[in-house]
Design a protein around this motif. Sequence first.
Motif, PDB file in Angstrom:
ATOM      1  N   VAL A  24      -8.368  29.183  12.074  1.00  0.00           N
ATOM      2  CA  VAL A  24      -8.211  28.055  12.976  1.00  0.00           C
ATOM      3  C   VAL A  24      -8.831  26.827  12.320  1.00  0.00           C
ATOM      4  O   VAL A  24     -10.004  26.811  11.969  1.00  0.00           O
ATOM      5  CB  VAL A  24      -8.841  28.341  14.361  1.00  0.00           C
ATOM      6  CG1 VAL A  24     -10.282  28.795  14.245  1.00  0.00           C
ATOM      7  CG2 VAL A  24      -8.749  27.112  15.253  1.00  0.00           C
ATOM      8  N   MET A  25      -7.992  25.818  12.083  1.00  0.00           N
ATOM      9  CA  MET A  25      -8.451  24.535  11.530  1.00  0.00           C
ATOM     10  C   MET A  25      -8.846  23.661  12.721  1.00  0.00           C
ATOM     11  O   MET A  25      -8.029  23.400  13.613  1.00  0.00           O
ATOM     12  CB  MET A  25      -7.333  23.855  10.751  1.00  0.00           C
ATOM     13  CG  MET A  25      -6.528  24.778   9.865  1.00  0.00           C
ATOM     14  SD  MET A  25      -7.375  25.193   8.343  1.00  0.00           S
ATOM     15  CE  MET A  25      -6.049  26.112   7.509  1.00  0.00           C
ATOM     16  N   TRP A  26     -10.091  23.210  12.735  1.00  0.00           N
ATOM     17  CA  TRP A  26     -10.572  22.447  13.878  1.00  0.00           C
ATOM     18  C   TRP A  26     -11.444  21.295  13.416  1.00  0.00           C
ATOM     19  O   TRP A  26     -11.776  21.180  12.232  1.00  0.00           O
ATOM     20  CB  TRP A  26     -11.369  23.358  14.821  1.00  0.00           C
ATOM     21  CG  TRP A  26     -12.700  23.782  14.255  1.00  0.00           C
ATOM     22  CD1 TRP A  26     -12.934  24.717  13.289  1.00  0.00           C
ATOM     23  CD2 TRP A  26     -13.982  23.244  14.609  1.00  0.00           C
ATOM     24  NE1 TRP A  26     -14.268  24.806  13.029  1.00  0.00           N
ATOM     25  CE2 TRP A  26     -14.942  23.932  13.822  1.00  0.00           C
ATOM     26  CE3 TRP A  26     -14.393  22.275  15.527  1.00  0.00           C
ATOM     27  CZ2 TRP A  26     -16.296  23.648  13.924  1.00  0.00           C
ATOM     28  CZ3 TRP A  26     -15.746  21.999  15.628  1.00  0.00           C
ATOM     29  CH2 TRP A  26     -16.687  22.686  14.833  1.00  0.00           C
ATOM     30  N   SER A  27     -11.801  20.445  14.358  1.00  0.00           N
ATOM     31  CA  SER A  27     -12.697  19.329  14.055  1.00  0.00           C
ATOM     32  C   SER A  27     -13.566  19.066  15.273  1.00  0.00           C
ATOM     33  O   SER A  27     -13.075  19.115  16.406  1.00  0.00           O
ATOM     34  CB  SER A  27     -11.895  18.065  13.725  1.00  0.00           C
ATOM     35  OG  SER A  27     -12.753  16.923  13.711  1.00  0.00           O
ATOM     36  N   PRO A  28     -14.852  18.772  15.071  1.00  0.00           N
ATOM     37  CA  PRO A  28     -15.715  18.429  16.207  1.00  0.00           C
ATOM     38  C   PRO A  28     -15.278  17.128  16.882  1.00  0.00           C
ATOM     39  O   PRO A  28     -15.712  16.830  17.995  1.00  0.00           O
ATOM     40  CB  PRO A  28     -17.106  18.305  15.574  1.00  0.00           C
ATOM     41  CG  PRO A  28     -16.865  18.086  14.117  1.00  0.00           C
ATOM     42  CD  PRO A  28     -15.589  18.810  13.796  1.00  0.00           C
ATOM     43  N   ARG A  29     -14.405  16.359  16.207  1.00  0.00           N
ATOM     44  CA  ARG A  29     -13.897  15.120  16.807  1.00  0.00           C
ATOM     45  C   ARG A  29     -12.754  15.366  17.771  1.00  0.00           C
ATOM     46  O   ARG A  29     -12.309  14.461  18.465  1.00  0.00           O
ATOM     47  CB  ARG A  29     -13.439  14.165  15.703  1.00  0.00           C
ATOM     48  CG  ARG A  29     -14.554  13.701  14.771  1.00  0.00           C
ATOM     49  CD  ARG A  29     -14.010  12.815  13.663  1.00  0.00           C
ATOM     50  NE  ARG A  29     -13.244  13.574  12.680  1.00  0.00           N
ATOM     51  CZ  ARG A  29     -12.076  13.176  12.201  1.00  0.00           C
ATOM     52  NH1 ARG A  29     -11.523  12.067  12.630  1.00  0.00           N
ATOM     53  NH2 ARG A  29     -11.460  13.901  11.282  1.00  0.00           N
ATOM     54  N   SER A  30     -12.250  16.585  17.821  1.00  0.00           N
ATOM     55  CA  SER A  30     -11.105  16.921  18.658  1.00  0.00           C
ATOM     56  C   SER A  30     -11.562  17.598  19.943  1.00  0.00           C
ATOM     57  O   SER A  30     -12.233  18.631  19.910  1.00  0.00           O
ATOM     58  CB  SER A  30     -10.156  17.855  17.889  1.00  0.00           C
ATOM     59  OG  SER A  30      -9.256  18.507  18.761  1.00  0.00           O
ATOM     60  N   LEU A  31     -11.165  17.044  21.079  1.00  0.00           N
ATOM     61  CA  LEU A  31     -11.552  17.619  22.363  1.00  0.00           C
ATOM     62  C   LEU A  31     -10.894  18.975  22.594  1.00  0.00           C
ATOM     63  O   LEU A  31     -11.424  19.810  23.325  1.00  0.00           O
ATOM     64  CB  LEU A  31     -11.170  16.661  23.504  1.00  0.00           C
ATOM     65  CG  LEU A  31     -11.914  15.323  23.553  1.00  0.00           C
ATOM     66  CD1 LEU A  31     -11.395  14.474  24.695  1.00  0.00           C
ATOM     67  CD2 LEU A  31     -13.415  15.547  23.702  1.00  0.00           C
ATOM     68  N   GLU A  32      -9.736  19.215  21.974  1.00  0.00           N
ATOM     69  CA  GLU A  32      -9.028  20.480  22.179  1.00  0.00           C
ATOM     70  C   GLU A  32      -9.572  21.604  21.303  1.00  0.00           C
ATOM     71  O   GLU A  32      -9.266  22.773  21.541  1.00  0.00           O
ATOM     72  CB  GLU A  32      -7.530  20.298  21.884  1.00  0.00           C
ATOM     73  CG  GLU A  32      -6.805  19.423  22.888  1.00  0.00           C
ATOM     74  CD  GLU A  32      -5.337  19.284  22.555  1.00  0.00           C
ATOM     75  OE1 GLU A  32      -4.991  19.352  21.358  1.00  0.00           O
ATOM     76  OE2 GLU A  32      -4.533  19.119  23.480  1.00  0.00           O
ATOM     77  N   SER A  33     -10.368  21.250  20.290  1.00  0.00           N
ATOM     78  CA  SER A  33     -10.801  22.260  19.326  1.00  0.00           C
ATOM     79  C   SER A  33     -11.757  23.277  19.924  1.00  0.00           C
ATOM     80  O   SER A  33     -11.603  24.490  19.710  1.00  0.00           O
ATOM     81  CB  SER A  33     -11.455  21.583  18.112  1.00  0.00           C
ATOM     82  OG  SER A  33     -10.484  21.004  17.272  1.00  0.00           O
ATOM     83  N   LYS A  34     -12.776  22.832  20.659  1.00  0.00           N
ATOM     84  CA  LYS A  34     -13.777  23.761  21.179  1.00  0.00           C
ATOM     85  C   LYS A  34     -13.172  24.797  22.135  1.00  0.00           C
ATOM     86  O   LYS A  34     -13.469  26.000  22.007  1.00  0.00           O
ATOM     87  CB  LYS A  34     -14.916  22.988  21.849  1.00  0.00           C
ATOM     88  CG  LYS A  34     -15.835  22.265  20.856  1.00  0.00           C
ATOM     89  CD  LYS A  34     -16.510  23.254  19.919  1.00  0.00           C
ATOM     90  CE  LYS A  34     -17.423  22.583  18.907  1.00  0.00           C
ATOM     91  NZ  LYS A  34     -18.619  21.959  19.511  1.00  0.00           N
ATOM     92  N   PRO A  35     -12.317  24.388  23.096  1.00  0.00           N
ATOM     93  CA  PRO A  35     -11.678  25.414  23.938  1.00  0.00           C
ATOM     94  C   PRO A  35     -10.816  26.381  23.134  1.00  0.00           C
ATOM     95  O   PRO A  35     -10.768  27.579  23.441  1.00  0.00           O
ATOM     96  CB  PRO A  35     -10.828  24.595  24.915  1.00  0.00           C
ATOM     97  CG  PRO A  35     -11.470  23.256  24.952  1.00  0.00           C
ATOM     98  CD  PRO A  35     -12.002  23.028  23.571  1.00  0.00           C
ATOM     99  N   ALA A  36     -10.136  25.883  22.090  1.00  0.00           N
ATOM    100  CA  ALA A  36      -9.311  26.762  21.259  1.00  0.00           C
ATOM    101  C   ALA A  36     -10.174  27.773  20.517  1.00  0.00           C
ATOM    102  O   ALA A  36      -9.828  28.957  20.427  1.00  0.00           O
ATOM    103  CB  ALA A  36      -8.497  25.933  20.263  1.00  0.00           C
ATOM    104  N   LEU A  37     -11.310  27.322  19.991  1.00  0.00           N
ATOM    105  CA  LEU A  37     -12.227  28.247  19.307  1.00  0.00           C
ATOM    106  C   LEU A  37     -12.719  29.329  20.262  1.00  0.00           C
ATOM    107  O   LEU A  37     -12.731  30.517  19.927  1.00  0.00           O
ATOM    108  CB  LEU A  37     -13.417  27.472  18.738  1.00  0.00           C
ATOM    109  CG  LEU A  37     -13.153  26.578  17.522  1.00  0.00           C
ATOM    110  CD1 LEU A  37     -14.382  25.733  17.224  1.00  0.00           C
ATOM    111  CD2 LEU A  37     -12.786  27.405  16.306  1.00  0.00           C
ATOM    112  N   ALA A  38     -13.137  28.928  21.458  1.00  0.00           N
ATOM    113  CA  ALA A  38     -13.652  29.896  22.428  1.00  0.00           C
ATOM    114  C   ALA A  38     -12.583  30.916  22.812  1.00  0.00           C
ATOM    115  O   ALA A  38     -12.859  32.117  22.907  1.00  0.00           O
ATOM    116  CB  ALA A  38     -14.164  29.165  23.670  1.00  0.00           C
ATOM    117  N   MET A  39     -11.356  30.437  23.013  1.00  0.00           N
ATOM    118  CA  MET A  39     -10.264  31.327  23.394  1.00  0.00           C
ATOM    119  C   MET A  39      -9.940  32.306  22.275  1.00  0.00           C
ATOM    120  O   MET A  39      -9.762  33.510  22.499  1.00  0.00           O
ATOM    121  CB  MET A  39      -9.034  30.493  23.760  1.00  0.00           C
ATOM    122  CG  MET A  39      -7.795  31.288  24.127  1.00  0.00           C
ATOM    123  SD  MET A  39      -6.704  31.550  22.695  1.00  0.00           S
ATOM    124  CE  MET A  39      -6.232  29.839  22.334  1.00  0.00           C
TER     125      MET A  39
END
Length: 301
Positions: A74-89
């Motif tokens: 999973v490519m994510w960024s702390p600047r993205s509001l959608e990233s944290k929920p995606a990581l948790a899921m």
Amino acid sequence: MNTPDPRIGAPEATVIPADSHGAVDLSARASAPAAEDAATPSGEGLHIPLITTTDEENFQDVMSTSQAVPVIMVMWSPRSLESKPALAMLEEITREHAGAFQLVEVDIDKAPAIAQAFQIQTVPTVVALVGGRPVPLFQGGASKEQVLPVVSQLLEASAQMGITARIAVAAEDTAAPIPPEHEAPLAAEEAGNLDEAITLWERVVELNPRDEDAKSHLSRVRFAARAYGEQNPDDPASHADALFAAGDAAGAFDVLLELLAATTDAEERDALRLRLLDLFRVAGSSPEVSKARTRLAMLLM
């Protein structure tokens, strides 16, 4: 080298069928043989993390792992509001599959070369690696219900390719992590400070009314404080707590339901209702709870 802007992209998930069509060919990076510990005897698992992170320096390890077990990145960024929920899921799905694949989290702000190699245009973007080859899965926000079928397709395709190893997992690997906001009330419980724990759990529920775990903890602690604390002889509902503590859940429910049926005072009725809901949560799913819930609903109509 430009880092993808986490604000780019549609707000809804784009779910891509689990095949390698259109995937970036990184097979050259996978030319090295799999790690030695990837070859394990039948019935044993790979001794690697179930959930991990990577960067450019350690990316070859991820490619090697994918020769034996599917990897979901999973490519994510702390600047993205959608990233944290995606990581948790995705972490939840990974724990539920208990070693069928490895989850690798890539902070594109710290690993821009990986993001560029996969031509990432939005985050979160989720890509699988199977035998060193990328398989695009989805990008943007997605629900667990959307993602589970995609993971199933990926695992079926991986099995057809002979990528069938599993990761060795212990009970703690598949247990959900304790949310940070739960730590203080749990610590108060452990110290025996039940009144403080009740206050802290009430605050957690107030801030997040959808936190069912916190509601269950609150109900359990409120019951413990009533049942095992100083009894109020003038409280007729205390008999229900005594029955419940003795294992007679149905009897406890009957006492509270009879008290609720006998009063017309709105404040007393609400207190009895909340007390019943506490016991329902502590008892969990059972025929006695279902029967009492039905009777409660009829009394409140």
